[in-house]
Motif scaffolding. Sequence first.
Motif, PDB file in Angstrom:
ATOM      1  N   ASP A  47      -0.709  -1.426  -3.869  1.00 35.47           N
ATOM      2  CA  ASP A  47      -0.409  -1.411  -2.443  1.00 35.47           C
ATOM      3  C   ASP A  47       0.203  -0.100  -1.945  1.00 35.47           C
ATOM      4  O   ASP A  47       0.468   0.048  -0.761  1.00 35.47           O
ATOM      5  CB  ASP A  47       0.513  -2.582  -2.085  1.00 35.47           C
ATOM      6  N   VAL A  48       0.412   0.868  -2.841  1.00 35.67           N
ATOM      7  CA  VAL A  48       0.960   2.172  -2.450  1.00 35.67           C
ATOM      8  C   VAL A  48      -0.046   3.246  -2.866  1.00 35.67           C
ATOM      9  O   VAL A  48      -0.122   3.617  -4.030  1.00 35.67           O
ATOM     10  CB  VAL A  48       2.321   2.438  -3.130  1.00 35.67           C
ATOM     11  N   PRO A  49      -0.838   3.766  -1.917  1.00 32.52           N
ATOM     12  CA  PRO A  49      -1.890   4.719  -2.283  1.00 32.52           C
ATOM     13  C   PRO A  49      -1.347   6.117  -2.610  1.00 32.52           C
ATOM     14  O   PRO A  49      -0.347   6.560  -2.035  1.00 32.52           O
ATOM     15  CB  PRO A  49      -2.780   4.764  -1.036  1.00 32.52           C
ATOM     16  N   VAL A  50      -2.019   6.781  -3.534  1.00 39.74           N
ATOM     17  CA  VAL A  50      -1.700   8.172  -3.854  1.00 39.74           C
ATOM     18  C   VAL A  50      -1.890   8.990  -2.582  1.00 39.74           C
ATOM     19  O   VAL A  50      -2.810   8.755  -1.812  1.00 39.74           O
ATOM     20  CB  VAL A  50      -2.612   8.685  -4.994  1.00 39.74           C
ATOM     21  N   GLY A  51      -0.996   9.936  -2.344  1.00 35.39           N
ATOM     22  CA  GLY A  51      -1.041  10.737  -1.130  1.00 35.39           C
ATOM     23  C   GLY A  51      -0.036  10.288  -0.090  1.00 35.39           C
ATOM     24  O   GLY A  51       0.185  10.984   0.903  1.00 35.39           O
TER      25      GLY A  51
ATOM     26  N   ARG B 253      19.397  13.368   4.892  1.00 37.03           N
ATOM     27  CA  ARG B 253      20.783  13.190   4.460  1.00 37.03           C
ATOM     28  C   ARG B 253      21.443  12.008   5.180  1.00 37.03           C
ATOM     29  O   ARG B 253      22.400  11.437   4.680  1.00 37.03           O
ATOM     30  CB  ARG B 253      21.583  14.455   4.718  1.00 37.03           C
ATOM     31  N   ALA B 254      20.934  11.654   6.346  1.00 40.78           N
ATOM     32  CA  ALA B 254      21.508  10.565   7.146  1.00 40.78           C
ATOM     33  C   ALA B 254      21.098   9.181   6.641  1.00 40.78           C
ATOM     34  O   ALA B 254      21.430   8.171   7.256  1.00 40.78           O
ATOM     35  CB  ALA B 254      21.091  10.719   8.598  1.00 40.78           C
ATOM     36  N   GLY B 255      20.348   9.105   5.546  1.00 39.11           N
ATOM     37  CA  GLY B 255      19.951   7.808   5.001  1.00 39.11           C
ATOM     38  C   GLY B 255      18.704   7.227   5.626  1.00 39.11           C
ATOM     39  O   GLY B 255      18.461   6.031   5.538  1.00 39.11           O
ATOM     40  N   LYS B 256      17.892   8.064   6.244  1.00 40.59           N
ATOM     41  CA  LYS B 256      16.624   7.621   6.850  1.00 40.59           C
ATOM     42  C   LYS B 256      15.466   8.115   5.995  1.00 40.59           C
ATOM     43  O   LYS B 256      15.547   9.157   5.354  1.00 40.59           O
ATOM     44  CB  LYS B 256      16.471   8.198   8.262  1.00 40.59           C
ATOM     45  N   VAL B 257      14.372   7.360   6.020  1.00 43.58           N
ATOM     46  CA  VAL B 257      13.158   7.769   5.323  1.00 43.58           C
ATOM     47  C   VAL B 257      11.982   7.551   6.264  1.00 43.58           C
ATOM     48  O   VAL B 257      11.891   6.530   6.938  1.00 43.58           O
ATOM     49  CB  VAL B 257      12.950   7.014   3.987  1.00 43.58           C
ATOM     50  N   LYS B 258      11.106   8.548   6.313  1.00 43.91           N
ATOM     51  CA  LYS B 258       9.883   8.467   7.119  1.00 43.91           C
ATOM     52  C   LYS B 258       8.720   8.417   6.136  1.00 43.91           C
ATOM     53  O   LYS B 258       8.581   9.298   5.288  1.00 43.91           O
ATOM     54  CB  LYS B 258       9.760   9.693   8.025  1.00 43.91           C
ATOM     55  N   MET B 259       7.902   7.363   6.230  1.00 48.48           N
ATOM     56  CA  MET B 259       6.784   7.169   5.318  1.00 48.48           C
ATOM     57  C   MET B 259       5.471   7.360   6.076  1.00 48.48           C
ATOM     58  O   MET B 259       5.293   6.788   7.148  1.00 48.48           O
ATOM     59  CB  MET B 259       6.834   5.768   4.723  1.00 48.48           C
ATOM     60  N   THR B 260       4.582   8.155   5.502  1.00 51.17           N
ATOM     61  CA  THR B 260       3.270   8.371   6.094  1.00 51.17           C
ATOM     62  C   THR B 260       2.213   7.980   5.074  1.00 51.17           C
ATOM     63  O   THR B 260       2.152   8.557   3.989  1.00 51.17           O
ATOM     64  CB  THR B 260       3.087   9.841   6.515  1.00 51.17           C
ATOM     65  N   VAL B 261       1.387   6.998   5.436  1.00 52.10           N
ATOM     66  CA  VAL B 261       0.335   6.494   4.547  1.00 52.10           C
ATOM     67  C   VAL B 261      -1.010   6.811   5.181  1.00 52.10           C
ATOM     68  O   VAL B 261      -1.228   6.540   6.353  1.00 52.10           O
ATOM     69  CB  VAL B 261       0.472   4.964   4.351  1.00 52.10           C
TER      70      VAL B 261
ATOM     71  N   GLU C 161      11.194  -2.262 -11.553  1.00 52.33           N
ATOM     72  CA  GLU C 161      11.363  -3.156 -12.698  1.00 52.33           C
ATOM     73  C   GLU C 161      10.901  -4.574 -12.405  1.00 52.33           C
ATOM     74  O   GLU C 161      10.460  -5.277 -13.302  1.00 52.33           O
ATOM     75  CB  GLU C 161      12.817  -3.148 -13.152  1.00 52.33           C
ATOM     76  N   ARG C 162      10.970  -4.983 -11.152  1.00 48.59           N
ATOM     77  CA  ARG C 162      10.558  -6.337 -10.797  1.00 48.59           C
ATOM     78  C   ARG C 162       9.057  -6.523 -11.009  1.00 48.59           C
ATOM     79  O   ARG C 162       8.611  -7.536 -11.518  1.00 48.59           O
ATOM     80  CB  ARG C 162      10.928  -6.637  -9.343  1.00 48.59           C
ATOM     81  N   GLU C 163       8.260  -5.515 -10.597  1.00 52.46           N
ATOM     82  CA  GLU C 163       6.809  -5.608 -10.743  1.00 52.46           C
ATOM     83  C   GLU C 163       6.279  -4.758 -11.895  1.00 52.46           C
ATOM     84  O   GLU C 163       5.078  -4.717 -12.116  1.00 52.46           O
ATOM     85  CB  GLU C 163       6.135  -5.188  -9.430  1.00 52.46           C
ATOM     86  N   ASP C 164       7.163  -4.074 -12.603  1.00 55.12           N
ATOM     87  CA  ASP C 164       6.819  -3.195 -13.720  1.00 55.12           C
ATOM     88  C   ASP C 164       5.753  -2.168 -13.317  1.00 55.12           C
ATOM     89  O   ASP C 164       4.700  -2.056 -13.945  1.00 55.12           O
ATOM     90  CB  ASP C 164       6.363  -3.990 -14.941  1.00 55.12           C
ATOM     91  N   LYS C 165       6.029  -1.446 -12.245  1.00 58.00           N
ATOM     92  CA  LYS C 165       5.135  -0.406 -11.739  1.00 58.00           C
ATOM     93  C   LYS C 165       5.867   0.931 -11.742  1.00 58.00           C
ATOM     94  O   LYS C 165       7.086   0.983 -11.597  1.00 58.00           O
ATOM     95  CB  LYS C 165       4.679  -0.711 -10.307  1.00 58.00           C
ATOM     96  N   VAL C 166       5.112   2.012 -11.884  1.00 60.64           N
ATOM     97  CA  VAL C 166       5.678   3.359 -11.909  1.00 60.64           C
ATOM     98  C   VAL C 166       5.096   4.166 -10.750  1.00 60.64           C
ATOM     99  O   VAL C 166       3.903   4.092 -10.472  1.00 60.64           O
ATOM    100  CB  VAL C 166       5.363   4.067 -13.251  1.00 60.64           C
ATOM    101  N   LEU C 167       5.968   4.940 -10.092  1.00 63.59           N
ATOM    102  CA  LEU C 167       5.551   5.836  -9.021  1.00 63.59           C
ATOM    103  C   LEU C 167       6.033   7.241  -9.375  1.00 63.59           C
ATOM    104  O   LEU C 167       7.202   7.424  -9.707  1.00 63.59           O
ATOM    105  CB  LEU C 167       6.167   5.402  -7.687  1.00 63.59           C
ATOM    106  N   VAL C 168       5.137   8.212  -9.301  1.00 67.89           N
ATOM    107  CA  VAL C 168       5.479   9.608  -9.574  1.00 67.89           C
ATOM    108  C   VAL C 168       5.273  10.391  -8.286  1.00 67.89           C
ATOM    109  O   VAL C 168       4.177  10.395  -7.738  1.00 67.89           O
ATOM    110  CB  VAL C 168       4.605  10.197 -10.707  1.00 67.89           C
ATOM    111  N   LEU C 169       6.333  11.035  -7.811  1.00 69.82           N
ATOM    112  CA  LEU C 169       6.279  11.815  -6.576  1.00 69.82           C
ATOM    113  C   LEU C 169       6.558  13.279  -6.887  1.00 69.82           C
ATOM    114  O   LEU C 169       7.388  13.589  -7.739  1.00 69.82           O
ATOM    115  CB  LEU C 169       7.310  11.296  -5.572  1.00 69.82           C
ATOM    116  N   LYS C 170       5.864  14.147  -6.183  1.00 65.62           N
ATOM    117  CA  LYS C 170       6.062  15.597  -6.295  1.00 65.62           C
ATOM    118  C   LYS C 170       6.664  16.094  -5.003  1.00 65.62           C
ATOM    119  O   LYS C 170       6.224  15.696  -3.914  1.00 65.62           O
ATOM    120  CB  LYS C 170       4.742  16.332  -6.566  1.00 65.62           C
TER     121      LYS C 170
END
Length: 127
Positions: free
Chosen positions: A43-47, A54-62, A112-121
């Motif tokens: 459910d999380v595509p490469v790219g 620093r303010a604790g926000k994250v912007k996700m672009t899929v 750990e819940r779903e035993d999946k690995v994500l590698v980010l550059k």
Amino acid sequence: MRAAVLALVTAGLIGSPGTARAADDHKELVVGAWELAFSDAKDVPVGTRLEFTRAGKVKMTVRADGKDTTAEDTYSVEKDVLTLGGPDRNKRSGDSGRICLLNKTTLVLHDEREDKVLVLKRLTSKK
């Protein structure tokens, strides 16, 4: 025997401050723009791009079907766990991952819940 006990105590005393320092480093090192280079989660595509502030926000672009979809959320880093959303959300959907590796160029998360690995550059800014 006595030397072995002394070595263990010394290693424990020396290692303790390093652990606290590593947690602080995680909070600072995660800030910036990242791109998903590998994921065994379907459910999380490469790219996918994530930008942590620093303010604790994250912007996700899929990118899906040639279109970019953007969403914003909050995140937190506690010791070696990166959590998206608030604590209630984490209990419901499991949007957290253990930080296996984090340096200036690479972030490796293990869900750990779903035993999946994500590698980010890390994305470098163009100046």
